[in-house]
Scaffold this active site. Structure first.
Site, PDB file in Angstrom:
ATOM      1  CG  ASP A 159      -1.870  -1.176   1.250  1.00 30.75           C
ATOM      2  OD1 ASP A 159      -1.614  -2.161   0.549  1.00 30.75           O
ATOM      3  OD2 ASP A 159      -2.863  -1.119   1.990  1.00 30.75           O
ATOM      4  CD  GLU A 165      -0.694  -6.445   8.920  1.00 29.15           C
ATOM      5  OE1 GLU A 165      -1.146  -5.913   7.896  1.00 29.15           O
ATOM      6  OE2 GLU A 165      -0.885  -5.998  10.080  1.00 29.15           O
TER       7      GLU A 165
END
Length: 454
Positions: free
Chosen positions: A187, A416
């Site tokens: 992102d 993550e």
């Protein structure tokens, strides 16, 4: 599915503990129809997350892996796109932003063929789905054939690829383009900074970030970056998600995105053969895409692939993990494979505290060891590069990366991502794709190049 934890497996004690922990993450994150990436930060279904999750789930239950992909494909738009989020209608809108009432897919996306239900986002993520479907089939071919899994999935996946190579072939040179920084999956990579600086940010009162309710601000994109993401998504929505109508404020050919399209074209060829059809068109398209990726995105001086900014038609002068993932492409020229291997072992991507690969150049001007895709090491890109190393016969390198992956996955409680300079866990914990891909590395047949490459 709890009984899956008790299945016998021939493995060492530490590996068995890791396997049970990974299985528990996937069980806990299952919603009944699909698996959320995280119960807190990401409470809906994400596109490439579900593909990676299915790759791991196939070792626990091939049928559950099939359901994971079928749930996602059930939200496909009529134009072929697979949206990057499928929203759970049982959750309040403020559970995540951008929310269903922001995307307005059933209204704004109607001209492009968005379904009336479920509500989805209007953008996409990297096309790893056909690879996931083929690996899922291979995990239990009898069950797959009984349920006609491939015969139902194949036409949807072929339509998905057709969408990317027609409506998203914006640069006119045979590659798929992304039109929002969320689409390549990395992102807030520094690769997008220059292009984003051309985007007028949305006003602060136009949105309220939900990610900061569960994620530390030091880990997440800045408010300014987020305002630009919102502006791009708003403009795309107001254009009816029409890929040809607007002049995109952001348009990039990304190496990872196109590499996964190539690998998934090879998977479609294998599916077609399994279904009694000729997969030659998919093989030919994969070869053609490989030639385009090399011609358009390879930087021999840097020893890696670079993203191409279509607004300026120039390569982005940043070193990112997206430029290493094309190692996963079979048939890549040998000299490029050798250069990528050298780059992986060099100062830009050889992390001091882990054997994982940072998401951005360790020596780069924008390196940040904690902030999302601006430096942290991610497990999904490590899995892809591991697969690429095995595909090209670089087994000792693959083994080192696998050992680092499994060590960090267990130490971080399936985080993550991790800080590559210290190994500290960052982002969400008990993250589904980290657990799923750890399962794959623990369970997949190591004798197969690329682990079951079709």
């Amino acid at each position: 599915m709890n009984s899956l934890l008790d299945r016998p497996v021939s493995t060492a004690s530490a590996a068995l503990t890791l396997r049970r922990g990974a299985a528990r993450v996937l069980i806990d994150n299952w919603t009944g129809t699909s698996t959320v990436p995280s119960r807190t930060l990401y409470p809906h279904q994400w596109s490439w997350d579900s593909a990676f999750i299915a790759i791991g789930l196939r070792h626990l239950s091939a049928r559950r892996a099939q359901q994971e992909l079928e749930s996602l494909l059930g939200a496909q738009w009529a134009d072929g796109r697979i949206p990057h989020i499928v929203f759970n209608p049982a959750l309040p809108h403020d559970a995540y932003f951008p929310s269903p009432d922001f995307w307005q897919s059933s209204r704004a996306g109607r001209p492009a063929g968005a379904p009336a239900t479920p509500e989805t986002s209007g953008i996409v993520q990297p096309p790893v789905h056909a690879l996931a479907a083929w690996l899922t089939h291979q995990a239990d071919p009898r069950e797959s054939r009984r349920r006609r899994f491939l015969s139902r999935a194949y036409p949807r996946l072929a339509a998905w690829h057709d969408y990317l190579l027609t409506r998203r072939e914006i640069g006119g040179a045979g590659l798929a383009a992304v039109v929002h920084p969320w689409e390549p999956g990395m992102d807030n990579s520094p690769c997008w900074d220059r292009a984003l600086h051309r985007v007028q940010p949305a006003e602060p009162e136009a949105f309220r970030r939900a990610d900061l309710d569960h994620g530390h601000p030091a880990d997440r994109p800045t408010d300014l970056d987020y305002a630009r993401y919102v502006r791009l998504a708003t403009d795309y929505r107001e254009a009816g998600y029409d890929d040809r109508a607007p002049r995109h404020g952001f348009a990039v050919e990304d190496p990872c995105f196109n590499a996964l399209l190539i690998v998934s074209e090879h998977a479609l060829a294998a599916m077609a053969h399994e279904l009694g059809s000729d997969g030659a068109s998919h093989t030919a398209r994969a070869q053609e895409l490989t030639e385009h990726v090399v011609a358009r995105l390879w930087d021999d001086d840097a020893g890696l692939f670079r993203a191409r900014d279509l607004t300026t038609d120039t390569l982005v002068d940043e070193r990112s993990v997206t430029g290493l993932v094309p190692l996963v492409v079979p048939g890549l020229p040998h000299d490029i494979v050798r250069r990528l291997q050298d780059t992986l072992d060099g100062p830009h991507f050889s992390a001091p505290a882990t054997r994982l690969i940072p998401s951005y150049d360790l020596t780069g001007h924008a390196f940040d060891a904690q902030r999302y895709w601006r430096g942290p090491a991610w497990f999904n890109t490590a899995w892809l590069i591991h697969r690429g190393l095995r595909t090209h016969g670089l087994h000792s390198d693959a083994e080192r990366l696998q050992q680092g992956f499994l060590a960090e996955a267990g130490r971080s409680e399936f985080a993550e991502y991790v800080d590559p300079t210290t190994g500290a866990a960052r982002g969400a914990r008990h993250f589904s794709w980290t657990a799923a891909l750890a399962l794959d590395l623990l369970c997949a047949d190591p004798k197969e190049p690329g682990h079951d490459r079709g």
